[in-house]
Design a protein around this motif. Structure first.
Motif, PDB file in Angstrom:
ATOM      1  N   PHE A  15       0.832  -1.210   0.000  1.00  0.00           N
ATOM      2  CA  PHE A  15       0.000   0.000   0.000  1.00  0.00           C
ATOM      3  C   PHE A  15       0.863   1.254   0.000  1.00  0.00           C
ATOM      4  CE2 PHE A  15      -1.653   3.227   3.016  1.00  0.00           C
ATOM      5  CZ  PHE A  15      -2.671   3.753   2.233  1.00  0.00           C
ATOM      6  N   LEU A  16       1.896   1.281   0.853  1.00  0.00           N
ATOM      7  CA  LEU A  16       2.779   2.435   0.922  1.00  0.00           C
ATOM      8  C   LEU A  16       3.579   2.602  -0.365  1.00  0.00           C
ATOM      9  CD1 LEU A  16       4.127   2.034   4.584  1.00  0.00           C
ATOM     10  CD2 LEU A  16       2.514   3.763   3.752  1.00  0.00           C
ATOM     11  N   GLN A  17       4.038   1.487  -0.901  1.00  0.00           N
ATOM     12  CA  GLN A  17       4.838   1.548  -2.119  1.00  0.00           C
ATOM     13  C   GLN A  17       4.031   2.125  -3.273  1.00  0.00           C
ATOM     14  OE1 GLN A  17       6.584  -2.200  -3.128  1.00  0.00           O
ATOM     15  NE2 GLN A  17       7.853  -1.380  -4.746  1.00  0.00           N
ATOM     16  N   ARG A  18       2.799   1.633  -3.465  1.00  0.00           N
ATOM     17  CA  ARG A  18       1.986   2.126  -4.578  1.00  0.00           C
ATOM     18  C   ARG A  18       1.574   3.576  -4.363  1.00  0.00           C
ATOM     19  NH1 ARG A  18      -2.581   0.083  -4.566  1.00  0.00           N
ATOM     20  NH2 ARG A  18      -2.500  -1.367  -2.788  1.00  0.00           N
ATOM     21  N   GLY A  19       1.158   3.900  -3.148  1.00  0.00           N
ATOM     22  CA  GLY A  19       0.687   5.252  -2.874  1.00  0.00           C
ATOM     23  C   GLY A  19       1.778   6.300  -2.966  1.00  0.00           C
ATOM     24  N   LEU A  20       2.929   6.037  -2.389  1.00  0.00           N
ATOM     25  CA  LEU A  20       4.006   7.022  -2.375  1.00  0.00           C
ATOM     26  C   LEU A  20       4.645   7.184  -3.746  1.00  0.00           C
ATOM     27  CD1 LEU A  20       5.590   6.081   1.071  1.00  0.00           C
ATOM     28  CD2 LEU A  20       4.266   8.129   0.526  1.00  0.00           C
ATOM     29  N   ARG A  21       4.748   6.098  -4.494  1.00  0.00           N
ATOM     30  CA  ARG A  21       5.290   6.219  -5.848  1.00  0.00           C
ATOM     31  C   ARG A  21       4.324   6.979  -6.748  1.00  0.00           C
ATOM     32  NH1 ARG A  21       8.338   0.361  -6.490  1.00  0.00           N
ATOM     33  NH2 ARG A  21      10.344   1.091  -5.669  1.00  0.00           N
ATOM     34  N   ALA A  22       3.032   6.809  -6.511  1.00  0.00           N
ATOM     35  CA  ALA A  22       2.042   7.560  -7.282  1.00  0.00           C
ATOM     36  C   ALA A  22       2.158   9.061  -7.018  1.00  0.00           C
ATOM     37  CB  ALA A  22       0.632   7.084  -6.932  1.00  0.00           C
ATOM     38  N   GLU A  23       2.677   9.428  -5.837  1.00  0.00           N
ATOM     39  CA  GLU A  23       2.891  10.831  -5.504  1.00  0.00           C
ATOM     40  C   GLU A  23       4.215  11.358  -6.051  1.00  0.00           C
ATOM     41  OE1 GLU A  23       0.895  13.016  -3.859  1.00  0.00           O
ATOM     42  OE2 GLU A  23      -0.687  11.482  -3.917  1.00  0.00           O
ATOM     43  N   LYS A 109      -1.219   3.069  13.386  1.00  0.00           N
ATOM     44  CA  LYS A 109      -2.015   2.342  12.404  1.00  0.00           C
ATOM     45  C   LYS A 109      -3.387   2.039  13.002  1.00  0.00           C
ATOM     46  CE  LYS A 109       2.169  -0.149  10.907  1.00  0.00           C
ATOM     47  NZ  LYS A 109       2.788  -1.472  10.795  1.00  0.00           N
ATOM     48  N   PRO A 110      -4.428   2.069  12.174  1.00  0.00           N
ATOM     49  CA  PRO A 110      -4.465   2.508  10.772  1.00  0.00           C
ATOM     50  C   PRO A 110      -4.421   4.032  10.680  1.00  0.00           C
ATOM     51  CG  PRO A 110      -6.660   1.947  11.500  1.00  0.00           C
ATOM     52  CD  PRO A 110      -5.753   1.624  12.651  1.00  0.00           C
ATOM     53  N   PHE A 111      -3.919   4.539   9.567  1.00  0.00           N
ATOM     54  CA  PHE A 111      -3.791   5.987   9.406  1.00  0.00           C
ATOM     55  C   PHE A 111      -4.333   6.393   8.033  1.00  0.00           C
ATOM     56  CE2 PHE A 111       0.254   3.829   8.503  1.00  0.00           C
ATOM     57  CZ  PHE A 111       0.388   4.091   7.143  1.00  0.00           C
ATOM     58  N   GLU A 112      -4.682   7.660   7.926  1.00  0.00           N
ATOM     59  CA  GLU A 112      -5.126   8.212   6.652  1.00  0.00           C
ATOM     60  C   GLU A 112      -3.907   8.557   5.802  1.00  0.00           C
ATOM     61  OE1 GLU A 112      -8.139   8.415   5.508  1.00  0.00           O
ATOM     62  OE2 GLU A 112      -9.114   7.712   7.344  1.00  0.00           O
ATOM     63  N   PHE A 113      -3.957   8.214   4.525  1.00  0.00           N
ATOM     64  CA  PHE A 113      -2.815   8.432   3.643  1.00  0.00           C
ATOM     65  C   PHE A 113      -2.459   9.913   3.543  1.00  0.00           C
ATOM     66  CE2 PHE A 113      -0.744   8.658  -0.613  1.00  0.00           C
ATOM     67  CZ  PHE A 113       0.346   7.856  -0.321  1.00  0.00           C
ATOM     68  N   GLU A 114      -3.462  10.805   3.524  1.00  0.00           N
ATOM     69  CA  GLU A 114      -3.198  12.235   3.433  1.00  0.00           C
ATOM     70  C   GLU A 114      -2.431  12.732   4.655  1.00  0.00           C
ATOM     71  OE1 GLU A 114      -3.607  14.361   0.935  1.00  0.00           O
ATOM     72  OE2 GLU A 114      -4.240  12.652  -0.272  1.00  0.00           O
ATOM     73  N   GLU A 115      -2.750  12.187   5.826  1.00  0.00           N
ATOM     74  CA  GLU A 115      -2.023  12.578   7.028  1.00  0.00           C
ATOM     75  C   GLU A 115      -0.578  12.097   6.944  1.00  0.00           C
ATOM     76  OE1 GLU A 115      -2.097  12.226  11.921  1.00  0.00           O
ATOM     77  OE2 GLU A 115      -3.532  11.062  10.725  1.00  0.00           O
ATOM     78  N   LEU A 116      -0.375  10.893   6.437  1.00  0.00           N
ATOM     79  CA  LEU A 116       0.983  10.382   6.261  1.00  0.00           C
ATOM     80  C   LEU A 116       1.787  11.298   5.345  1.00  0.00           C
ATOM     81  CD1 LEU A 116       3.136   8.097   6.568  1.00  0.00           C
ATOM     82  CD2 LEU A 116       2.114   7.053   4.532  1.00  0.00           C
ATOM     83  N   LEU A 117       1.200  11.709   4.227  1.00  0.00           N
ATOM     84  CA  LEU A 117       1.898  12.598   3.293  1.00  0.00           C
ATOM     85  C   LEU A 117       2.275  13.916   3.960  1.00  0.00           C
ATOM     86  CD1 LEU A 117      -0.132  12.131  -0.021  1.00  0.00           C
ATOM     87  CD2 LEU A 117       2.138  11.221   0.521  1.00  0.00           C
TER      88      LEU A 117
END
Length: 239
Positions: A15-23, A109-117
């Motif tokens: 999940f982190l790999q796909r999301g962060l690379r997409a950013e 965890k669990p966390f919102e992806f926007e907060e992680l960014l």
């Protein structure tokens, strides 16, 4: 930016790999504590030689070596890369433990992806500012330490120090006049909160003092009995 993800849960890692690379971020992935430690140390060496700062996303529960141990080891080695701890343990005690060992931030965890960014971006800004502000040459009175070559001189004379003595000296010189307790020295130089040998800090302070101060009229290393040690310019102390 560069992001090192140290996470053994395959689902979360993916999940982190796909999301962060997409950013648009550049990612490195590690699945164990020792692997993450080695990659973080390599990233730190790159940052010191002019490369980009790497933000580390570090899971707490890892095989081989816990995230807390990885964090503590990195900070003991003076690695200042930003560290965001990821954990399913949401108690206040767990968060405090990670922060005290040198983590910059904590996300449960669990966390919102926007907060992680948002947290990653904040840590990256702080990391770049810290890297730019970190001097490569430390000077106290006539004592100098070049952090790039790890060359130490006093009054123009080269001093030969062991790796552990260099780490101890760098810690003391990083904050002239500041009092460092034995516990803090153990955590930063030995990566532990317990003395691995009887009075090991005292032993190394004596070794360092014999190389730094012997033969000089103005000692730089001072002992505050029962409290700890500090290194300071005697001229500034007098004022």
């Amino acid at each position: 930016m560069n992001i090192l993800v140290v996470e053994d849960d395959a689902r979360i890692a993916d999940f982190l790999q796909r999301g962060l690379r997409a950013e648009g971020h550049r990612l490195q992935m590690a699945r164990t504590g020792p692997e993450g430690l080695a990659m973080a140390q390599e990233a730190a060496r790159g940052a010191r030689t002019g490369g980009d700062t790497t933000v580390i996303l570090l899971d707490v529960m890892l095989p081989g070596m816990s995230g807390l141990e990885v964090c503590q080891t990195l900070r003991a080695a003076q690695v200042s890369l930003p560290i965001l701890m990821l954990t399913a343990m949401a108690t206040l005690e767990d968060r405090v433990a990670g922060l005290r060992l040198g983590a910059d931030d904590y996300l449960c965890k669990p966390f919102e992806f926007e907060e992680l960014l948002a947290r990653i971006e904040a840590l990256a800004r702080r990391g770049r500012a810290q890297l730019q502000a970190t001097p490569t040459r430390l000077c106290v009175a006539d004592l100098t330490l070049d952090r790039e070559t790890m060359r130490v001189t006093r009054a123009g004379r080269d001093l030969t120090l062991t790796a552990r003595e260099l780490a101890l000296l760098e810690l003391l010189m990083s904050a002239p006049g500041r009092l460092f307790s034995r516990e803090r020295i153990l955590a930063n130089v030995w990566g532990t909160s317990e003395d691995p040998l009887t009075n090991v800090v005292d032993v190394y302070i004596r070794r360092l003092r014999s190389k730094i101060d012997d033969g000089h009229s103005a000692p730089l290393i001072h002992t505050l009995r029962g409290l700890g040690y500090r290194l300071e310019d005697p001229g500034s102390a007098a004022t």
